[in-house]
Structures are given as structure tokens and as C-alpha cells.
Design an enzyme around this catalytic site. Structure first.
Site, PDB file in Angstrom:
ATOM      1  CD  GLN A  96      48.987   9.365  68.497  1.00  0.00           C
ATOM      2  OE1 GLN A  96      48.779  10.600  68.574  1.00  0.00           O
ATOM      3  NE2 GLN A  96      49.839   8.593  68.782  1.00  0.00           N
ATOM      4  CE1 TYR A 133      60.602  18.449  65.722  1.00  0.00           C
ATOM      5  CE2 TYR A 133      60.745  16.302  65.532  1.00  0.00           C
ATOM      6  CZ  TYR A 133      60.486  17.330  66.193  1.00  0.00           C
ATOM      7  OH  TYR A 133      59.883  17.177  67.243  1.00  0.00           O
ATOM      8  CG  ASP A 181      59.579   9.012  64.220  1.00  0.00           C
ATOM      9  OD1 ASP A 181      60.796   9.453  64.366  1.00  0.00           O
ATOM     10  OD2 ASP A 181      59.009   9.778  64.975  1.00  0.00           O
ATOM     11  CG  ASP A 225      51.555  10.254  80.140  1.00  0.00           C
ATOM     12  OD1 ASP A 225      52.068  10.905  79.175  1.00  0.00           O
ATOM     13  OD2 ASP A 225      51.099  10.552  81.152  1.00  0.00           O
ATOM     14  N   GLY A 226      54.581   9.956  78.475  1.00  0.00           N
ATOM     15  CA  GLY A 226      55.767  10.638  79.310  1.00  0.00           C
ATOM     16  C   GLY A 226      55.707  11.017  80.530  1.00  0.00           C
ATOM     17  CG  ASP A 259      60.121  13.874  68.317  1.00  0.00           C
ATOM     18  OD1 ASP A 259      59.563  14.776  67.742  1.00  0.00           O
ATOM     19  OD2 ASP A 259      60.297  12.893  67.562  1.00  0.00           O
ATOM     20  CB  SER A 260      56.042  15.956  72.320  1.00  0.00           C
ATOM     21  OG  SER A 260      55.389  17.237  72.294  1.00  0.00           O
ATOM     22  CB  SER A 261      52.108  14.991  68.540  1.00  0.00           C
ATOM     23  OG  SER A 261      51.922  14.113  69.679  1.00  0.00           O
TER      24      SER A 261
HETATM   25  N1  AAT Z   1      59.895  12.468  65.069  1.00  0.00           N
HETATM   26  C1  AAT Z   1      58.419  12.712  64.606  1.00  0.00           C
HETATM   27  C2  AAT Z   1      57.938  13.926  65.109  1.00  0.00           C
HETATM   28  C3  AAT Z   1      56.943  13.827  66.009  1.00  0.00           C
HETATM   29  S1  AAT Z   1      56.386  12.560  66.631  1.00  0.00           S
HETATM   30  C4  AAT Z   1      55.487  12.958  68.326  1.00  0.00           C
HETATM   31  C5  AAT Z   1      55.362  11.679  69.184  1.00  0.00           C
HETATM   32  O1  AAT Z   1      55.065  11.918  70.303  1.00  0.00           O
HETATM   33  C6  AAT Z   1      54.221  10.732  68.789  1.00  0.00           C
HETATM   34  O2  AAT Z   1      54.783   9.404  68.354  1.00  0.00           O
HETATM   35  C7  AAT Z   1      53.035  10.677  69.703  1.00  0.00           C
HETATM   36  O3  AAT Z   1      52.491   9.485  69.790  1.00  0.00           O
HETATM   37  C8  AAT Z   1      54.221  10.735  70.883  1.00  0.00           C
HETATM   38  N2  AAT Z   1      53.358  11.309  71.949  1.00  0.00           N
HETATM   39  C9  AAT Z   1      52.288  12.185  72.270  1.00  0.00           C
HETATM   40  N3  AAT Z   1      52.056  12.330  73.476  1.00  0.00           N
HETATM   41  C10 AAT Z   1      53.010  11.630  74.234  1.00  0.00           C
HETATM   42  C11 AAT Z   1      53.051  11.290  75.601  1.00  0.00           C
HETATM   43  N4  AAT Z   1      52.234  11.930  76.568  1.00  0.00           N
HETATM   44  N5  AAT Z   1      53.964  10.549  75.999  1.00  0.00           N
HETATM   45  C12 AAT Z   1      54.891   9.796  74.908  1.00  0.00           C
HETATM   46  N6  AAT Z   1      54.612  10.207  73.966  1.00  0.00           N
HETATM   47  C13 AAT Z   1      53.716  11.036  73.321  1.00  0.00           C
HETATM   48  C14 AAT Z   1      56.346  15.178  66.445  1.00  0.00           C
HETATM   49  C15 AAT Z   1      55.869  16.090  65.297  1.00  0.00           C
HETATM   50  C16 AAT Z   1      55.500  17.519  65.416  1.00  0.00           C
HETATM   51  C17 AAT Z   1      54.344  18.032  64.569  1.00  0.00           C
HETATM   52  C18 AAT Z   1      54.530  19.506  64.558  1.00  0.00           C
HETATM   53  N7  AAT Z   1      53.095  20.092  63.939  1.00  0.00           N
END
Ligand code: AAT
Length: 292
Positions: A34, A64, A89, A140-141, A159-161
């Protein structure tokens, strides 16, 4: 697009874009997964953005990170082994480490650049990595969970995006099955579950899948985070079959006097009253969630 402002534009919230005034761009990079951006905003402190979407700001990250962590951990007695998926983070780690019963904190974040950037620009968030109970896995999770022996964790925090990009699978049924398998009987999971104002269709699917998979309890909670789309964000909280979990009545309050907690500075957002209140839903959301 207004010059000098960051606008959060995404097909996940068509027709609207929250904007923050940019003082200075501090970092711009492209990882394997990303685009990563850090900027100094004029009113929310430093901001971390992934693929154009705000992940955290210094000013409101407490809401959050504290809620996604303490809603599950305060609902279960004596959690010892905790897994965090995403959360590179370190903010959720900081919150998990307030709990003195916890012995092991594993984190699986897909993108090492998020970890490095957080350590460089967000020391008060990345402080979570300083706890000796933490082990970082970059990957990857979904793949990580496939290798976890059944019944390993007391709690899993996802805690995922958002589900566009590397986190897509973290919103799908096979992923929830893997989480359930990784939890002990009566173990708890809390996942980032989007906004009741924008994503009722996504929430509906998550609830439906979770009711099929988690035979303990299944609940939706939400809170306010001004810099997330629509200003609110929700959490899916579930438990596996076993000792019952009543998420609405926390049994494991945080001891603010404990040395683990004291060293992190005080909680800014979470308390027992807001924990219970987080499960009260507006009627339109309650109707949909209860019917699934
Ligand atoms: N704490 C801050 C909030 C977040 S961070 C989400 C994290 O998930 C990112 O660092 C991203 O790189 C990670 N991530 C994404 N996909 C995967 C995966 N498949 N496996 C492991 N980690 C992953 C979330 C913000 C929410 C935003 C709401 N609009």
C-alpha cells in the site's frame, strides 16, 4: 480537492470526504502492499494514512485503540494469551499491555513499513512494542491463523484496515472460522466492523457469518472517532462456545494502579460506563443486527 488539505476519498464512502488541513508532509512511501503517508495536520497532530484512508491521528487514536482492546479484554477473566491481527502501529499492543494477567502478546501485521513508520513518527503509539511480552510476526493474518494450533488464544483482536486492499479477507467467513479455531472455549474476538452510518450491508454480512460460527455470544458495539468516516466506528464482539461471556457487563476492570498500566500513562477514553453504553444501538441498526 482543496490545495493544502488532505481529503479522504474512497468508494467506501461515496459522495463525502472528510478533510484535514496539512501543515507538513513528513513521509511518503510505497510498500509492497500500500501507499503510506504521514503528515502533520493543523488540529489533529500527526496522521497516518494508508492508500488514502486515515488509520490514526494523534489526537483521537485513544478512542479506537482503547475501545477495540478493552471491550474484549475487560469482558473476559484473566486473559493470558492475546493475538493482534493488523495494528502494526502498536497502539493496540500498548493497550493490551495494560492488562497484568496477559503473558503473551502476538501480533501479525502484513506491512513492515507501517511498523517502521510508526516507530519513527508515532512514538507514543509504537511504545506498545517495548513490552517484553510482545512478539511481532510480519505476514498475512489469514496465513498466520492457519498455522495456529486449535484453542491457543484467550482473545483475538482484529485491528484491520477496510475491506478494499490487503484486509479484504479479514472480513470474510473463512477468516472468522480460523479465528474461532484459534480461540479456547469461551475465548473472545473483537474485530474492526466499520460504520453503522455507511456500511450496514457489510455489518449485516459480518453479523450473519459470526452468528453461524461463534456459538457463545455475538454483539455489535460502536464508538466515536472524529477522523474515521462518518465519525463513528463499530466492533464485532464474539465468543466461542464454552464459559459464557456477557460483553455488556465487564468482569475484568483495568487496574489503573497496576504497574503495567501506570507506565503507559492514564487511559484517556475507556471506562466501565462507556463500555456498557457502547452496545446500545440506534433503532435502525438494532433492527438489522438483531434480525441476522
Ligand atoms: N490501529 C490503527 C488502525 C488500523 S490499522 C490496520 C492495519 O491492518 C494496517 O497496518 C494494515 O497494514 C494491516 N493489515 C491489512 N491487511 C492485513 C492482513 N491481511 N494481515 C495483517 N495485517 C493487515 C485500522 C484503521 C481502520 C480504518 C477505518 N476506516
Amino acid at each position: 480537492v482543496i490545495p493544502g488539505w488532505f481529503s479522504e476519498i474512497s468508494p467506501m464512502w461515496p459522495g463525502e470526504a472528510h478533510s484535514l488541513k496539512v501543515e507538513k508532509i513528513l513521509f511518503q512511501g510505497k510498500s509492497e502492499y500500500q501507499n503510506v503517508l504521514v503528515f502533520q495536520s493543523s488540529t489533529y497532530g500527526k496522521v497516518l494514512v494508508l492508500d488514502g484512508v486515515i488509520q490514526l491521528t494523534e489526537r483521537d487514536e485513544c478512542a479506537y485503540q482503547e475501545m477495540i482492546t478493552h471491550l474484549p479484554l475487560c469482558s473476559t477473566p484473566n486473559p493470558k494469551k492475546v493475538l493482534v491481527i493488523g495494528g502494526g502501529d502498536g497502539g493496540v499492543l500498548r493497550e493490551v499491555s495494560r492488562h497484568s494477567s496477559v503473558e503473551q502478546i502476538d501480533i501479525c501485521e502484513i506491512d513492515k513499513m507501517v511498523v517502521d513508520v510508526s516507530k519513527q513518527f508515532f512514538p507514543d503509539v509504537a511504545v506498545g512494542y517495548e513490552d517484553p511480552r510482545v512478539t511481532l510476526h510480519i505476514g498475512d493474518g489469514v496465513a498466520f491463523l492457519k498455522a495456529v494450533p486449535e484453542g491457543t488464544y484467550d482473545a483475538v483482536i482484529v485491528d484491520s484496515s477496510d475491506p478494499i486492499g490487503p484486509a479484504q479477507e479479514l472480513f470474510e467467513k473463512p477468516f472468522f472460522k480460523l479465528v474461532a479455531n484459534a480461540l479456547r472455549p469461551g475465548g473472545v474476538v473483537c474485530t474492526q466492523a466499520e460504520s453503522i452510518w455507511l456500511h450496514m450491508h457489510i455489518i449485516e454480512d459480518i453479523v450473519k457469518n459470526c452468528r453461524q460460527i461463534f456459538k457463545g455470544s455475538v454483539n455489535y458495539a460502536w464508538t466515536t472517532v472524529p477522523t474515521y468516516p462518518s465519525g463513528v466506528i463499530g466492533f464485532m464482539l464474539c465468543s466461542t462456545e464454552g464459559p459464557p461471556v456477557d460483553f455488556k457487563h465487564p468482569v475484568n476492570p483495568i487496574d489503573a494502579n497496576d504497574s503495567h498500566c501506570k507506565s503507559k500513562g492514564p487511559l484517556k477514553f475507556y471506562n466501565s460506563e462507556i463500555h456498557a453504553a457502547a452496545f446500545c444501538l440506534p433503532s435502525f441498526a438494532k433492527k438489522v443486527i438483531d434480525s441476522k
